[in-house]
Write an enzyme that holds these catalytic residues in place. Structure first.
Site, PDB file in Angstrom:
ATOM      1  N   TYR A  87      63.512  37.800  61.496  1.00 13.94           N
ATOM      2  CA  TYR A  87      63.892  38.856  62.434  1.00 13.94           C
ATOM      3  C   TYR A  87      65.394  38.883  62.676  1.00 13.94           C
ATOM      4  O   TYR A  87      65.893  39.692  63.467  1.00 13.94           O
ATOM      5  CB  TYR A  87      63.161  38.656  63.760  1.00 13.94           C
ATOM      6  CG  TYR A  87      63.386  37.294  64.378  1.00 13.94           C
ATOM      7  CD1 TYR A  87      64.445  37.078  65.261  1.00 13.94           C
ATOM      8  CD2 TYR A  87      62.560  36.221  64.075  1.00 13.94           C
ATOM      9  CE1 TYR A  87      64.655  35.831  65.817  1.00 13.94           C
ATOM     10  CE2 TYR A  87      62.759  34.970  64.639  1.00 13.94           C
ATOM     11  CZ  TYR A  87      63.812  34.778  65.514  1.00 13.94           C
ATOM     12  OH  TYR A  87      64.033  33.538  66.056  1.00 13.94           O
ATOM     13  N   GLU A 103      66.900  24.845  60.042  1.00  8.78           N
ATOM     14  CA  GLU A 103      66.506  25.217  61.399  1.00  8.78           C
ATOM     15  C   GLU A 103      66.545  24.040  62.374  1.00  8.78           C
ATOM     16  O   GLU A 103      65.608  23.840  63.138  1.00  8.78           O
ATOM     17  CB  GLU A 103      65.090  25.798  61.360  1.00  8.78           C
ATOM     18  CG  GLU A 103      65.005  27.149  60.694  1.00  8.78           C
ATOM     19  CD  GLU A 103      65.767  28.218  61.471  1.00  8.78           C
ATOM     20  OE1 GLU A 103      65.812  28.167  62.705  1.00  8.78           O
ATOM     21  OE2 GLU A 103      66.339  29.086  60.832  1.00  8.78           O
TER      22      GLU A 103
END
Length: 263
Positions: free
Chosen positions: A19, A108
């Site tokens: 996203y 991440e």
């Protein structure tokens, strides 16, 4: 939980939802890229970036997803959000899934955790690209910086946030390039994939850039008037740096930038 500890979301098919930067900066080893959306979330620039678009001393700002039910309890100056959070789902080549999971775990590390969410392909997606599902969606893995992580900064005044993004820079480049890259990538997905939060911040940062560039140009003109032959090359270079708003390759770090915190 790390990606390497997670089971495959859909009976052997590993799909990843992006996203933010993942929309235009894909993971390695994918064989399908599907535009579409998820629901139940709001996208906001409320996650600090100490490792890519900022530094530990001066963190930048990047996007995360916030559950709509939680967001509705907050006071947000951007008080509306689309029902659909548009993005892209990637199917990873089956024999490379373990490798990509490891890559994502490394990418991440700055506050993001793993979640699963149903992804709805855009209506014009070729059905032959989709796995057989009776409910019309794909189960995707997504990295989210939840409100309980240390990098979550929460609601911010839009103008203050725009000023902060304009000033911030990290190993992977300028924070504003990340924002403008996301705006452009969303506009290319669909006629309805725009995000008011992203667009408003982008316009505000562009206005800040014009203002700051004007100040630099004014300083150059003053120096030229005072001493035409001795204008500092460093000041000229700084003006050029501010004037350049395009994308650029900054270093090998750029290739390893986190899935939802890339340029």
């Amino acid at each position: 939980m790390s990606a390497t500890d997670c089971p495959l979301p859909d009976e052997g098919e590993f799909w990843l939802f992006g996203y933010g930067s993942l929309i235009w900066k894909p993971p390695p080893h994918f064989d399908r890229r599907i535009p579409g959306w998820v629901t139940g979330y709001v996208r906001r620039f409320w996650q600090a970036s100490q490792d890519h678009r900022g530094t530990p001393e001066a963190p930048g700002r990047v996007v995360t997803l916030i559950s709509r039910s939680y967001w509705e309890q907050l006071t947000d100056h951007h008080d509306s959000a689309p029902d659909k959070v548009w993005g892209v789902a990637y199917r990873i080549i089956p024999e490379r899934v373990a490798e990509v999971k490891e890559y994502l775990d490394i990418r991440e590390i700055n506050g993001y955790t793993i979640h699963y969410t149903p992804f709805h392909p855009a209506p014009d997606v070729d059905a032959s690209l989709l796995p057989g599902t009776s409910e019309g969606h794909i189960k995707t893995l997504v990295y989210i910086g939840t409100p309980d992580n240390e990098q979550f900064v929460g609601p911010q005044d839009p103008q203050e946030l725009a000023e902060h993004i304009y000033r911030s820079e990290g190993p992977s480049g300028l924070n504003r390039d990340y924002l403008w890259g996301l705006e452009k990538a969303l506009d290319l997905l669909s006629s309805e994939s725009g995000d008011e939060h992203v667009t408003d911040l982008s316009n505000r940062v562009r206005a800040v850039a014009v203002r700051e560039e004007g100040k630099i140009q004014a300083d150059i003109e003053i120096l030229r008037a005072q001493s035409p032959v001795n204008v500092s090359p460093g000041l000229e270079s700084l003006h050029h740096h501010h004037h350049h708003h395009g994308f650029h390759k900054v270093s090998s770090v750029d290739e390893q930038e986190e899935t939802e915190k890339a340029s």
